[in-house]
Enzyme design. Sequence first.
Site, mmCIF file in Angstrom:
data_model
loop_
_atom_site.group_PDB
_atom_site.id
_atom_site.type_symbol
_atom_site.label_atom_id
_atom_site.label_comp_id
_atom_site.label_asym_id
_atom_site.label_seq_id
_atom_site.Cartn_x
_atom_site.Cartn_y
_atom_site.Cartn_z
ATOM 1 N N ASN A 68 0.697 -1.182 -0.198
ATOM 2 C CA ASN A 68 0.046 0.142 0.071
ATOM 3 C C ASN A 68 0.919 1.209 0.049
ATOM 4 O OD1 ASN A 68 -2.378 1.744 0.062
ATOM 5 N ND2 ASN A 68 -3.552 -0.213 1.213
ATOM 6 N N ARG A 69 0.403 2.462 0.111
ATOM 7 C CA ARG A 69 1.089 3.744 -0.041
ATOM 8 C C ARG A 69 1.559 4.295 1.252
ATOM 9 N NH1 ARG A 69 -3.204 3.122 -3.593
ATOM 10 N NH2 ARG A 69 -2.787 3.337 -5.659
ATOM 11 N N HIS A 94 3.494 -0.452 -2.380
ATOM 12 C CA HIS A 94 3.875 -1.892 -2.619
ATOM 13 C C HIS A 94 5.409 -1.955 -2.633
ATOM 14 C CE1 HIS A 94 -0.087 -2.715 -2.905
ATOM 15 N NE2 HIS A 94 -0.384 -2.590 -4.357
ATOM 16 N N HIS A 169 -1.841 -10.252 -3.317
ATOM 17 C CA HIS A 169 -2.290 -9.403 -4.162
ATOM 18 C C HIS A 169 -3.283 -10.072 -5.120
ATOM 19 C CE1 HIS A 169 -3.537 -5.803 -5.990
ATOM 20 N NE2 HIS A 169 -2.810 -4.912 -5.287
ATOM 21 N N TYR A 171 -6.552 -11.306 -7.225
ATOM 22 C CA TYR A 171 -7.879 -10.649 -7.647
ATOM 23 C C TYR A 171 -8.750 -11.855 -7.730
ATOM 24 C CZ TYR A 171 -5.568 -6.155 -8.805
ATOM 25 O OH TYR A 171 -4.818 -5.111 -8.762
ATOM 26 N N ASP A 242 -11.228 1.303 -3.512
ATOM 27 C CA ASP A 242 -9.606 0.976 -3.348
ATOM 28 C C ASP A 242 -9.577 1.464 -1.974
ATOM 29 O OD1 ASP A 242 -7.072 0.625 -3.529
ATOM 30 O OD2 ASP A 242 -6.759 1.806 -5.371
ATOM 31 N N GLN A 279 -7.632 -4.222 2.575
ATOM 32 C CA GLN A 279 -7.669 -3.255 1.487
ATOM 33 C C GLN A 279 -8.602 -4.008 0.603
ATOM 34 O OE1 GLN A 279 -6.151 -0.118 1.115
ATOM 35 N NE2 GLN A 279 -6.551 0.337 -1.065
ATOM 36 N N GLU A 307 -6.801 -7.434 0.544
ATOM 37 C CA GLU A 307 -5.394 -7.543 1.123
ATOM 38 C C GLU A 307 -5.264 -7.045 2.389
ATOM 39 O OE1 GLU A 307 -3.239 -4.656 -1.820
ATOM 40 O OE2 GLU A 307 -5.297 -4.965 -2.803
HETATM 41 C C1 GAL Z 1 -3.878 -2.074 -4.983
HETATM 42 C C2 GAL Z 1 -3.967 -0.580 -4.798
HETATM 43 C C3 GAL Z 1 -4.320 -0.240 -6.041
HETATM 44 C C4 GAL Z 1 -3.255 -0.535 -7.090
HETATM 45 C C5 GAL Z 1 -3.231 -1.881 -7.252
HETATM 46 C C6 GAL Z 1 -2.050 -2.303 -7.938
HETATM 47 O O1 GAL Z 1 -3.338 -2.714 -3.577
HETATM 48 O O2 GAL Z 1 -4.650 -0.378 -3.701
HETATM 49 O O3 GAL Z 1 -4.511 1.327 -5.900
HETATM 50 O O4 GAL Z 1 -2.294 0.258 -7.269
HETATM 51 O O5 GAL Z 1 -2.763 -2.126 -5.867
HETATM 52 O O6 GAL Z 1 -2.060 -2.146 -9.299
#
Ligand code: GAL
Length: 340
Positions: A68-69, A94, A169, A171, A242, A279, A307
């Site tokens: 995350n950021r 990340h 991560h 999906y 998000d 997340q 996440e």
């Molecule tokens: C997620 C993040 C998104 C995007 C993605 C990677 O975890 O919250 O904003 O950056 O990863 O593509």
Amino acid sequence: MTKASDVFTLRNNNQVEVSFIARGGQITSIKVPDANGEIADVVIGYDTVEEALAGDTYFGAICGRYANRIVKGQFELNGQQYQLDTNNGPNHLHGGVDGFNLRTWEVEEVDLPQFAQAYKLSLVSPDGDQGYPGELTTIVTYGLTEDNELVIEYDAVSDKDTIINLTSHAYFNLDGAGIGTIANHQLTINADKFTPIDGEIGTVTGEIADVKDTAMNFITAKAIGEALNADCPQVKLVDGIDHNFVINGYDGMVRLAARLESPSSGRAMEVYTDQPGVQIYTGSHFDGTETGKQGKPIEKWAGVALETQIFPDSPNKAHFPEATLKAGEYYRHTCVYKFI
Ligand code: GAL
């Protein structure tokens, strides 16, 4: 020595199969049966290893050192200012330009009685890697149980005080990758609160807000599409969800974070963790230009990532959970994806 393209597969007696590659520990497929025994691959990705290596490197990957950021890639620790790589506008995402999702992990099969099959993935990240202090040794265990649980255990230790937040991560699309979007999926999140974001780039404001009266209210099951199409400023900012959710009753023990169910296939999954946050990311940046599994385009909202994590930007938010890992102490994080 493990090679980036090496593929490993976990199997149990219920036809569940989880495959991953050594590069990024990327989970490339999770095959699960529905109530009628119909098997589908429920993670977004690609048909071949070559495409996985060349494609979106976050798909199914281990993210770190800080998932995350982190705003502007800056944080202070023990009175010292650190500057991390910035790879997401002005921010760090990340783990930076060369995050753990891009590393080739050393993989070894391990025999653990609680699992039908398990693998241990290890990585040593040198002091100063992407700007982080301390040499960090990380071991991630992927274990598959006979109860159809994919258990991810993260263990790490550093030789200097540092910060850490590892996650996975993948999906998910419980109808099968390439089959429509997750708008029809019913989602429940065990969270009365979430951490709002302040712009398209998705950094948290520091506020901890009630989900009540917002599109983020998943306290009881609701179709994700209801939130995606809601007239809600937080949804509009990122064309979907998000956001980090604050898991109710956090006390460091493993508890239910979320439940996802597809009414069309009847497949469901539950996410359990000992972390304070999760997340939820609905894949809003997918735009159909990339080809995914079964040769189908990866459309917007094709999958949802769940996440488990410490909150975003915790190192700069004193009231968020602690992200510091002291020298010699152990970081431990458990995440369970249980398929039903
Ligand atoms: C997620 C993040 C998104 C995007 C993605 C990677 O975890 O919250 O904003 O950056 O990863 O593509």
